[in-house]
Write an enzyme that holds these catalytic residues in place. Structure first.
Site, PDB file in Angstrom:
ATOM      1  N   CYS A  63     -14.298 -18.153 -39.745  1.00 54.01           N
ATOM      2  CA  CYS A  63     -12.647 -18.151 -39.794  1.00 54.01           C
ATOM      3  C   CYS A  63     -11.823 -18.914 -40.516  1.00 54.01           C
ATOM      4  O   CYS A  63     -11.962 -18.918 -41.912  1.00 54.01           O
ATOM      5  CB  CYS A  63     -12.165 -18.174 -38.315  1.00 54.01           C
ATOM      6  SG  CYS A  63     -10.551 -17.574 -37.788  1.00 54.01           S
ATOM      7  N   HIS A  83     -15.678 -13.758 -36.375  1.00 51.54           N
ATOM      8  CA  HIS A  83     -16.104 -14.722 -35.555  1.00 51.54           C
ATOM      9  C   HIS A  83     -17.328 -14.072 -34.853  1.00 51.54           C
ATOM     10  O   HIS A  83     -17.371 -13.345 -34.066  1.00 51.54           O
ATOM     11  CB  HIS A  83     -15.255 -14.788 -34.220  1.00 51.54           C
ATOM     12  CG  HIS A  83     -14.006 -15.372 -34.470  1.00 51.54           C
ATOM     13  ND1 HIS A  83     -13.859 -17.157 -34.357  1.00 51.54           N
ATOM     14  CD2 HIS A  83     -12.723 -15.227 -34.970  1.00 51.54           C
ATOM     15  CE1 HIS A  83     -12.889 -17.653 -34.784  1.00 51.54           C
ATOM     16  NE2 HIS A  83     -11.979 -16.301 -35.007  1.00 51.54           N
ATOM     17  N   GLU A 136     -19.597 -15.692 -33.128  1.00 53.01           N
ATOM     18  CA  GLU A 136     -19.559 -16.272 -31.777  1.00 53.01           C
ATOM     19  C   GLU A 136     -18.921 -15.300 -30.794  1.00 53.01           C
ATOM     20  O   GLU A 136     -19.256 -15.492 -29.503  1.00 53.01           O
ATOM     21  CB  GLU A 136     -19.328 -17.836 -31.829  1.00 53.01           C
ATOM     22  CG  GLU A 136     -17.954 -18.031 -31.702  1.00 53.01           C
ATOM     23  CD  GLU A 136     -17.084 -17.974 -33.009  1.00 53.01           C
ATOM     24  OE1 GLU A 136     -17.234 -17.323 -33.725  1.00 53.01           O
ATOM     25  OE2 GLU A 136     -15.957 -18.264 -32.780  1.00 53.01           O
TER      26      GLU A 136
END
Lengths: 151, 261
Positions: free
Chosen positions: A25, A127, A129
Site C-alpha cells: 500500500c 493488501h 494481509e
C-alpha cells in the site's frame, strides 16, 4: 492501516544490500521517486515512477476486491494462476516508468499498477494481509523468497 | 473490474452477535470471532462489527474483540459503535481494524471525520448514516415521505439533518466510504431502501454500502443495479443461514454482476 512515512529509514539500506523488501500500500508507493499526496514528497527512489491521484470519473477511493492479472515471471504470484482478486484501498496509484520492473496490473477503467518486482524489491498496491487465501499465499511466497536468499 | 462487495454485519452486544427488527427485539446469533471466521471462509469480502449498545449505555470500546478478530480473520473489517474521539479511532486501527465507522460523534462534531482522515487516511474513515424517511413539510398531509433525515444514538434520536446533504458533507470532510442504513427497512427483510441508496450514491463519489432490509437474493441485485451501491451489507439473512455468502455471489454472478467468487 498504513504507517507514517517518517518511520522508514532502515528498509532501503537493507534493500541496497540485496535483502528482499516488500512494500504494501503506502509502503509500495514509497518505493517510487515521488508522490503528490498532500503536497509533493520524495520517495525512496528504488523504482522509477511517480505516485499520482487515481483519475476522476470513477469511484474514489479504489476500495474493494479487484482482479489482478498475474504475470508468470513474478515470484510473488507463484502457484496463484493467471488472475486473482486482491483487496485494494487507496486514492493514489503508482505510474511506473521503470523499464527493469515487472508489473502486474488491475483494471479500474485504466491499467492500474497492482504490484511490481525489480530485483530484490517487491511491492503490492493491494493488501495481501487482507486478501484472504490468495493474499496469504503472496506472503508465503515472499517468505520463501527470503528463505532462498538466506540459504 | 472492481467486484461488488458482500459484507455481513455483526451487531455486537456484550460480546455476542445479535440481530433485531428496527434495532429492537434482539436475537442471539453467536460468537463474533467464530461467526467472522465462518464468513471469511465462506467468501465474505469484508466484515462490519457494530457495537450497538455503546452509545446508549456507556461502554468502553471493543478493542479486545478487534484484536481477536484481527488475529483470526484475514479480510478487511470495519468497527463502529460509540466511537467518540480520534484517539479511540487510533486505538482501533492499531488493534487491527481496517476501517472505523463513526455516526453520532460525527453529527455532534463533524471535525472528527476531517481529523481522522488527515491522520490515518480517507480509506479508513467510514461515515455511518442511519436514515429515516420523513416529509419535506411535516405539516402537509399530501407530502409524501420522500426525504430522509439522519438519526443518531443507534437510531433513537432524529436530528432533522438531511441524509443526502450529510453524505455530501461527509465526503468533503474526508470520509472514504458511506455505510448507509435505512432505519425504515432495517430488519424487515423487505428489501433495501433503493430510493435512498440511489439518492446518496448519485450525490457522492466515494463508495456507498447499502444496509438494512436484505431478505432475498433479488434485494442484493436491486441495491447494486438500481441503487448504485458499491457494496451490500446484511445480517439476518445470513446469520440465520437463509443464504450462504457463496449462494449470494453465485446468484449475482449469474446476473452479470462482477463478484469475487
Amino acid at each position: 492501516m498504513c504507517p507514517k512515512v517518517g518511520a522508514v529509514r532502515e528498509p532501503p539500506i537493507q534493500a541496497l544490500s540485496g535483502k528482499p523488501l516488500l512494500g504494501i500500500c503506502v509502503g509500495y508507493q514509497i518505493l517510487f521517486d515521488e508522490s503528490s499526496e498532500y503536497g509533493q514528497h520524495n520517495g525512496l527512489g528504488l523504482v522509477s515512477g511517480r505516485v499520482v491521484p487515481v483519475p476522476a470519473g470513477r469511484t474514489i477511493p479504489h476500495m474493494g476486491w479487484n482482479l489482478v492479472k498475474l504475470p508468470e515471471d513474478m515470484d510473488l504470484f507463484a502457484g496463484l494462476g493467471k488472475e486473482k482478486h486482491f483487496y485494494f484501498a487507496h486514492s493514489f496509484y503508482a505510474d511506473v516508468t521503470d523499464s527493469q520492473a515487472k508489473i502486474a496490473y488491475t483494471d479500474y477503467g485504466f491499467d492500474l499498477s497492482a504490484s511490481i518486482q525489480k530485483g530484490n524489491i517487491y511491492g503490492t498496491q493491494f493488501h495481501p494481509e487482507k486478501s484472504s487465501k490468495s493474499g496469504l499465499k503472496v506472503l508465503k511466497n515472499f517468505a520463501q523468497i527470503c528463505e532462498g536468499t538466506n540459504s | 473490474m472492481l467486484a461488488k462487495r458482500i459484507i455481513p454485519c455483526l451487531d455486537v452486544k456484550d460480546n455476542r452477535v445479535v440481530k433485531g427488527v428496527h434495532f429492537l427485539n434482539l436475537r442471539d446469533a453467536g460468537d463474533p470471532v467464530e461467526l467472522g471466521t465462518r464468513y471469511s471462509d465462506d467468501g465474505a469480502d469484508e466484515l462490519v462489527f457494530l457495537d450497538i449498545t455503546a452509545t446508549i449505555r456507556f461502554r468502553k470500546t471493543i478493542v479486545e474483540l478487534v484484536e481477536r478478530v484481527a488475529e483470526n480473520v484475514f479480510i478487511p473489517f470495519t468497527v463502529g459503535g460509540g466511537i467518540q474521539t480520534v484517539e479511540q479511532i487510533d486505538g482501533l486501527l492499531r488493534s487491527g481494524a481496517e476501517k472505523v465507522s463513526v455516526n453520532t460523534a460525527a453529527v455532534r462534531n463533524p471535525n472528527i471525520i476531517a481529523e481522522a482522515a488527515r491522520r490515518f487516511g480517507n480509506q479508513c474513515v467510514v461515515l455511518a448514516i442511519d436514515a429515516r424517511r420523513s416529509k419535506a413539510n411535516p405539516d402537509s398531509p399530501q407530502d409524501a415521505l420522500r426525504q430522509w433525515q439522519v438519526c443518531v444514538k443507534a437510531g433513537s434520536e432524529p436530528t432533522g439533518i438531511d441524509a443526502i446533504e450529510w453524505a455530501v458533507k461527509g465526503e468533503k470532510l474526508g470520509a472514504g466510504e458511506i455505510l448507509l442504513t435505512s432505519m425504515d427497512a432495517d430488519g424487515t427483510k423487505a428489501g433495501y431502501d433503493i430510493e435512498l441508496t440511489k439518492a446518496v450514491s448519485d450525490a457522492v463519489n466515494i463508495p456507498v454500502i447499502a444496509s438494512g432490509g436484505a431478505g432475498k437474493l433479488e434485494h442484493l441485485y436491486e441495491a447494486i443495479v438500481d441503487g448504485g451501491a458499491d457494496a451490500v451489507l446484511m445480517a439476518s439473512i445470513t446469520h440465520f443461514e437463509n443464504y450462504t455468502i457463496r449462494q449470494m455471489k453465485e446468484y449475482l454472478a449469474g446476473r452479470g454482476i462482477p463478484v469475487n467468487l
